[in-house]
Scaffold this motif. Sequence first.
Motif, PDB file in Angstrom:
ATOM      1  N   TRP A 129     -81.794 -34.303  31.730  1.00 28.97           N
ATOM      2  CA  TRP A 129     -82.284 -32.934  31.870  1.00 28.97           C
ATOM      3  C   TRP A 129     -83.662 -32.841  31.247  1.00 28.97           C
ATOM      4  O   TRP A 129     -84.115 -33.740  30.534  1.00 28.97           O
ATOM      5  CB  TRP A 129     -81.313 -31.952  31.202  1.00 28.97           C
ATOM      6  N   ASN A 130     -84.340 -31.720  31.507  1.00 25.61           N
ATOM      7  CA  ASN A 130     -85.678 -31.515  30.947  1.00 25.61           C
ATOM      8  C   ASN A 130     -85.671 -30.341  29.965  1.00 25.61           C
ATOM      9  O   ASN A 130     -84.667 -29.608  29.845  1.00 25.61           O
ATOM     10  CB  ASN A 130     -86.712 -31.331  32.067  1.00 25.61           C
ATOM     11  N   PRO A 131     -86.758 -30.126  29.224  1.00 30.35           N
ATOM     12  CA  PRO A 131     -86.786 -29.039  28.236  1.00 30.35           C
ATOM     13  C   PRO A 131     -86.540 -27.654  28.836  1.00 30.35           C
ATOM     14  O   PRO A 131     -85.956 -26.784  28.167  1.00 30.35           O
ATOM     15  CB  PRO A 131     -88.195 -29.147  27.639  1.00 30.35           C
ATOM     16  N   VAL A 134     -82.920 -26.944  28.928  1.00 28.80           N
ATOM     17  CA  VAL A 134     -82.448 -26.602  27.581  1.00 28.80           C
ATOM     18  C   VAL A 134     -82.746 -25.137  27.285  1.00 28.80           C
ATOM     19  O   VAL A 134     -81.905 -24.412  26.745  1.00 28.80           O
ATOM     20  CB  VAL A 134     -83.112 -27.512  26.533  1.00 28.80           C
ATOM     21  N   GLY A 138     -79.216 -24.015  27.124  1.00 29.81           N
ATOM     22  CA  GLY A 138     -78.890 -24.675  25.874  1.00 29.81           C
ATOM     23  C   GLY A 138     -78.969 -26.192  26.030  1.00 29.81           C
ATOM     24  O   GLY A 138     -79.102 -26.707  27.136  1.00 29.81           O
ATOM     25  N   ASP A 139     -78.886 -26.890  24.926  1.00 32.44           N
ATOM     26  CA  ASP A 139     -79.090 -28.336  24.924  1.00 32.44           C
ATOM     27  C   ASP A 139     -77.776 -29.070  25.181  1.00 32.44           C
ATOM     28  O   ASP A 139     -76.864 -29.033  24.346  1.00 32.44           O
ATOM     29  CB  ASP A 139     -79.662 -28.764  23.576  1.00 32.44           C
ATOM     30  N   ALA A 141     -77.228 -32.071  24.853  1.00 29.20           N
ATOM     31  CA  ALA A 141     -77.063 -33.111  23.833  1.00 29.20           C
ATOM     32  C   ALA A 141     -76.242 -32.620  22.648  1.00 29.20           C
ATOM     33  O   ALA A 141     -75.721 -33.438  21.873  1.00 29.20           O
ATOM     34  CB  ALA A 141     -78.428 -33.594  23.354  1.00 29.20           C
ATOM     35  N   GLU A 142     -76.112 -31.304  22.472  1.00 30.23           N
ATOM     36  CA  GLU A 142     -75.321 -30.773  21.376  1.00 30.23           C
ATOM     37  C   GLU A 142     -73.822 -30.860  21.651  1.00 30.23           C
ATOM     38  O   GLU A 142     -73.007 -30.587  20.774  1.00 30.23           O
ATOM     39  CB  GLU A 142     -75.712 -29.320  21.112  1.00 30.23           C
ATOM     40  N   ARG A 148     -70.208 -32.894  28.767  1.00 33.47           N
ATOM     41  CA  ARG A 148     -71.421 -32.519  29.501  1.00 33.47           C
ATOM     42  C   ARG A 148     -71.110 -32.511  30.996  1.00 33.47           C
ATOM     43  O   ARG A 148     -71.535 -33.372  31.758  1.00 33.47           O
ATOM     44  CB  ARG A 148     -72.553 -33.496  29.190  1.00 33.47           C
ATOM     45  N   LEU A 267     -91.143 -22.546  25.149  1.00 30.70           N
ATOM     46  CA  LEU A 267     -91.034 -23.952  24.779  1.00 30.70           C
ATOM     47  C   LEU A 267     -92.083 -24.318  23.734  1.00 30.70           C
ATOM     48  O   LEU A 267     -93.208 -23.813  23.783  1.00 30.70           O
ATOM     49  CB  LEU A 267     -91.206 -24.842  26.017  1.00 30.70           C
TER      50      LEU A 267
END
Length: 269
Positions: A129-131, A134, A138-139, A141-142, A148, A267
Amino acid sequence: MNKEELGGFLRSRRARVQPAEMGLAAGARRQTPGLRREEVALLAGISVDYYIRLEQGRGPHPSEQVLGALGRVLRLTADEHDHLLRLAGHPPVRAVPTREVPGNVLRLLERLDGVPAMVINVRYDVLAWNPMLVALIGDPAERPAGERNTLRWLFGGDRPPSGSMLQLGRQCVADLRASGRYPGDPDVRRLVDELSASSPQFAALWAAREIAVQRTLRKRTVHPVVGELELDCEILPVPGRDQRLVLYTAAPGTASGHALRRLRDTLPG
């Protein structure tokens, strides 16, 4: 060949076709919705006994010619016909399943600085994914790697999906069905079994056997910073991989387009 799934799919599609669509009289004594088995067999040019055995999961391996005739009688879409072929053991060439996202796709994600984007596989696992994504949801990665997954996000929460989110879920379930990965792919089977046990809504949608490869979706959401968003979700296949690039866009000049620009401004850097 998956005889049980093939029979269930034929039954569900036979019930959907109205006699008038095929030039048949409805008749006062017709007790079941859709076509009768005898009518399907006659219109497809096969014996009634042969078709009944197909629906009951006892039939022989049907040829592509027979499946083509059944597809025409049952008025299948192109995606549904591909699914029928797969169930009968005539699968098209599939991409290699892998969780590794190609480097060129990762570079593309980095360059999409104004568009939320992610890469998913056939199970709807989020692989990259890209910023902007997020900032939108949301992220990922959390979350633990096993969580996921957008289908788990839709159907595994405390509150069942409703409204536009339920419609989105319906489209995603039809897309998962259309992949032809169930039940042969153990990862897909585990996901289906898990969500069927935990979510009555998912179980009902899966049992409906809707088939449709998704290429464009509409997502409506309320973001805590920029407010209401109505986004077009474009789903693009990654060549040579069992993966797809998902892009969220909005038409320039619209309220959602302006909201995406404001989201970009949040961002860092």
